[in-house]
Design a protein around this motif. Structure first.
Motif, PDB file in Angstrom:
ATOM      1  N   ASN A 248       0.998  -1.308   0.011  1.00 51.27           N
ATOM      2  CA  ASN A 248      -0.109  -0.016   0.077  1.00 51.27           C
ATOM      3  C   ASN A 248       0.791   1.073  -0.113  1.00 51.27           C
ATOM      4  O   ASN A 248       0.415   2.182  -0.733  1.00 51.27           O
ATOM      5  CB  ASN A 248      -0.940  -0.058   1.220  1.00 51.27           C
ATOM      6  N   ARG A 251       2.086   1.742  -3.597  1.00 53.54           N
ATOM      7  CA  ARG A 251       1.033   2.218  -4.363  1.00 53.54           C
ATOM      8  C   ARG A 251       0.959   3.699  -4.293  1.00 53.54           C
ATOM      9  O   ARG A 251       0.730   4.510  -4.954  1.00 53.54           O
ATOM     10  CB  ARG A 251      -0.323   1.438  -3.928  1.00 53.54           C
ATOM     11  N   TYR A 252       0.966   4.258  -2.906  1.00 51.63           N
ATOM     12  CA  TYR A 252       0.548   5.602  -2.692  1.00 51.63           C
ATOM     13  C   TYR A 252       1.730   6.283  -3.277  1.00 51.63           C
ATOM     14  O   TYR A 252       1.449   7.470  -4.140  1.00 51.63           O
ATOM     15  CB  TYR A 252       0.404   5.866  -1.222  1.00 51.63           C
ATOM     16  N   ARG A 256       1.751   9.288  -6.048  1.00 52.98           N
ATOM     17  CA  ARG A 256       2.207  10.861  -5.272  1.00 52.98           C
ATOM     18  C   ARG A 256       3.301  11.443  -6.163  1.00 52.98           C
ATOM     19  O   ARG A 256       3.283  12.651  -6.249  1.00 52.98           O
ATOM     20  CB  ARG A 256       2.157  10.750  -3.829  1.00 52.98           C
ATOM     21  N   ARG A 299      -8.352  -5.054  -2.948  1.00 51.85           N
ATOM     22  CA  ARG A 299      -7.867  -3.916  -1.714  1.00 51.85           C
ATOM     23  C   ARG A 299      -6.803  -3.220  -2.012  1.00 51.85           C
ATOM     24  O   ARG A 299      -5.796  -3.768  -2.357  1.00 51.85           O
ATOM     25  CB  ARG A 299      -8.150  -4.655  -0.586  1.00 51.85           C
ATOM     26  N   GLY A 300      -6.772  -1.823  -1.646  1.00 47.40           N
ATOM     27  CA  GLY A 300      -5.655  -1.255  -2.079  1.00 47.40           C
ATOM     28  C   GLY A 300      -5.691   0.248  -2.807  1.00 47.40           C
ATOM     29  O   GLY A 300      -4.815   0.876  -3.096  1.00 47.40           O
ATOM     30  N   THR A 301      -6.753  -0.031  -3.781  1.00 49.89           N
ATOM     31  CA  THR A 301      -6.942   1.055  -4.644  1.00 49.89           C
ATOM     32  C   THR A 301      -6.986   2.494  -4.158  1.00 49.89           C
ATOM     33  O   THR A 301      -6.859   3.511  -4.677  1.00 49.89           O
ATOM     34  CB  THR A 301      -8.142   0.866  -5.557  1.00 49.89           C
ATOM     35  N   SER A 302      -7.438   2.724  -2.784  1.00 43.10           N
ATOM     36  CA  SER A 302      -7.674   3.869  -2.095  1.00 43.10           C
ATOM     37  C   SER A 302      -6.326   4.428  -2.022  1.00 43.10           C
ATOM     38  O   SER A 302      -6.297   5.818  -1.944  1.00 43.10           O
ATOM     39  CB  SER A 302      -8.261   3.683  -0.810  1.00 43.10           C
ATOM     40  N   ASN A 303      -5.332   3.909  -2.026  1.00 47.43           N
ATOM     41  CA  ASN A 303      -3.965   4.406  -1.852  1.00 47.43           C
ATOM     42  C   ASN A 303      -3.562   4.901  -2.921  1.00 47.43           C
ATOM     43  O   ASN A 303      -2.565   5.880  -3.135  1.00 47.43           O
ATOM     44  CB  ASN A 303      -2.985   3.378  -1.413  1.00 47.43           C
ATOM     45  N   PHE A 305      -5.411   6.419  -5.243  1.00 41.52           N
ATOM     46  CA  PHE A 305      -6.278   7.736  -5.155  1.00 41.52           C
ATOM     47  C   PHE A 305      -5.578   8.714  -4.645  1.00 41.52           C
ATOM     48  O   PHE A 305      -5.771   9.999  -4.751  1.00 41.52           O
ATOM     49  CB  PHE A 305      -7.970   7.506  -5.396  1.00 41.52           C
ATOM     50  N   ARG A 306      -5.396   8.418  -3.124  1.00 42.87           N
ATOM     51  CA  ARG A 306      -4.793   9.425  -2.193  1.00 42.87           C
ATOM     52  C   ARG A 306      -3.349   9.750  -3.083  1.00 42.87           C
ATOM     53  O   ARG A 306      -3.140  11.044  -2.866  1.00 42.87           O
ATOM     54  CB  ARG A 306      -4.416   8.504  -0.940  1.00 42.87           C
ATOM     55  N   ARG A 309      -4.293  12.541  -5.489  1.00 40.45           N
ATOM     56  CA  ARG A 309      -4.615  13.831  -4.647  1.00 40.45           C
ATOM     57  C   ARG A 309      -3.293  14.546  -4.246  1.00 40.45           C
ATOM     58  O   ARG A 309      -3.331  15.444  -4.377  1.00 40.45           O
ATOM     59  CB  ARG A 309      -5.643  13.200  -3.755  1.00 40.45           C
TER      60      ARG A 309
END
Length: 331
Positions: A248, A251-252, A256, A299-303, A305-306, A309
């Protein structure tokens, strides 16, 4: 700044002196792996003038381990334990700084999950009179030949996954990327492009640094096996290539740090918003495939998108500046 064109090969009549080289290692809570690397250095012939170890605030027995090798390493050992974990990016930036301040002519960067082949430095040094940014080859943990993506599609800002793996009789291929798992770079280039950027924390930092180096000199990957990876990573075997598992955190930062890359491109006048945007979209898609095909989860896609952002915030930061050159700094 326009792209450097028609860079000549860097040829020197000065023979390579192993004592002029420093191995700079970054480690974090992996004393078992670090043991293997340090043990391999004891068997090197020739050995470098210095070994620098940057400890990213490990809480295991790393400090005691390093001290146990101080007398038997066979070369001068410099150990710096940082107050906080600065990530691989911060560690390599500090390792490069330390090696530079020691007066090293050549700086050989590596993670703690590799070991050096006994004649590795001699093999790299054989190319030193000719080039100033050099990448050797590695064996994977299972003894197979590890393929590294040595070419970047510059407008997209992503590696080319199917750049030819073979070498011709010259024994080298031009590259426009870099990998801190084995980057061998001359202090002249470090002076011009500055230290690796610690703001990346992890990911894209070595590709960016290698790309910056390739704009100043003829950068090459050479057909010399000098390292062996010692950590097994879960992979998806695609036949001629592999896709590794991620995390995760990775991925972030993968997403970023596109913000930092965008700013570097802008500062050098090579940023194309459409093409770079395509590269970002392809990166996002690759990470989705990695989740499903390698890690068998969604699971982990939210990282991701963060990361997008926060990367946008970095790209909009009007105060952002690239790492400064070291020209004029005392070494």
């Amino acid at each position: 700044m326009p792209r450097t064109a028609d860079k000549p090969e860097m040829t020197s009549t000065t023979p390579f002196d192993p004592a002029s080289a420093t191995i700079a290692i970054v480690t974090y809570n992996r004393s078992g792996l670090l043991t293997r690397l340090l043990e391999s250095i004891t068997k090197m012939d020739p050995k470098p003038g210095h070994v620098v170890i940057i400890d990213n605030a490990s809480v295991d027995d790393t400090t005691a381990l390093v001290e146990s090798y101080r007398e038997k390493l066979g070369t001068e050992l410099v150990y710096r334990r940082l107050e906080t974990n600065t990530g691989g990016s911060g560690g390599f930036s500090e390792g490069m700084r330390t090696a530079y301040e020691l007066g090293s002519t050549w700086i050989w960067l590596m993670d703690d999950d590799v070991e050096v082949l006994p004649d590795g430095l001699a093999r790299m040094g054989a190319w030193a009179p000719r080039f100033k940014s050099i990448q050797g080859r590695r064996y994977d943990y299972d003894g197979s030949e590890f393929y590294w993506q040595y070419r970047v599609a510059e407008p997209l800002g992503i590696p080319i996954p199917f750049a030819p793996a073979g070498f011709d009789a010259s024994g080298f291929k031009p590259m426009n990327s870099g990998c801190f798992e084995g980057m061998f770079i001359h202090r002249d280039i470090v002076e011009q492009i500055g230290l690796p950027d610690p703001r990346f924390f992890i990911y894209w930092d070595d590709q960016m640094y290698g790309w910056l180096a390739s704009r100043k000199t003829t950068s090459v990957i050479v057909d010399e096996f000098v390292l062996r990876r010692t950590r097994e990573i879960k992979q998806w075997d695609m036949g001629i290539r592999h896709m590794n598992a991620s995390s995760n955190a990775y991925r972030y930062y993968i997403m970023r740090n596109r913000g930092h890359m965008k700013n570097y491109y802008r500062s050098l006048g090579v940023y194309n918003p459409v093409l770079f945007g395509i590269g970002t979209a392809l990166t996002f898609g690759k990470e989705l495939i990695r989740l499903v095909a390698v890690e068998r989860t969604v699971r982990g896609t939210s990282n991701l998108f963060r990361g997008i952002r926060d990367g946008g915030k970095i790209a909009r930061d009007a105060s952002w500046q690239p790492m400064p050159p070291l020209v004029g700094a005392e070494g």
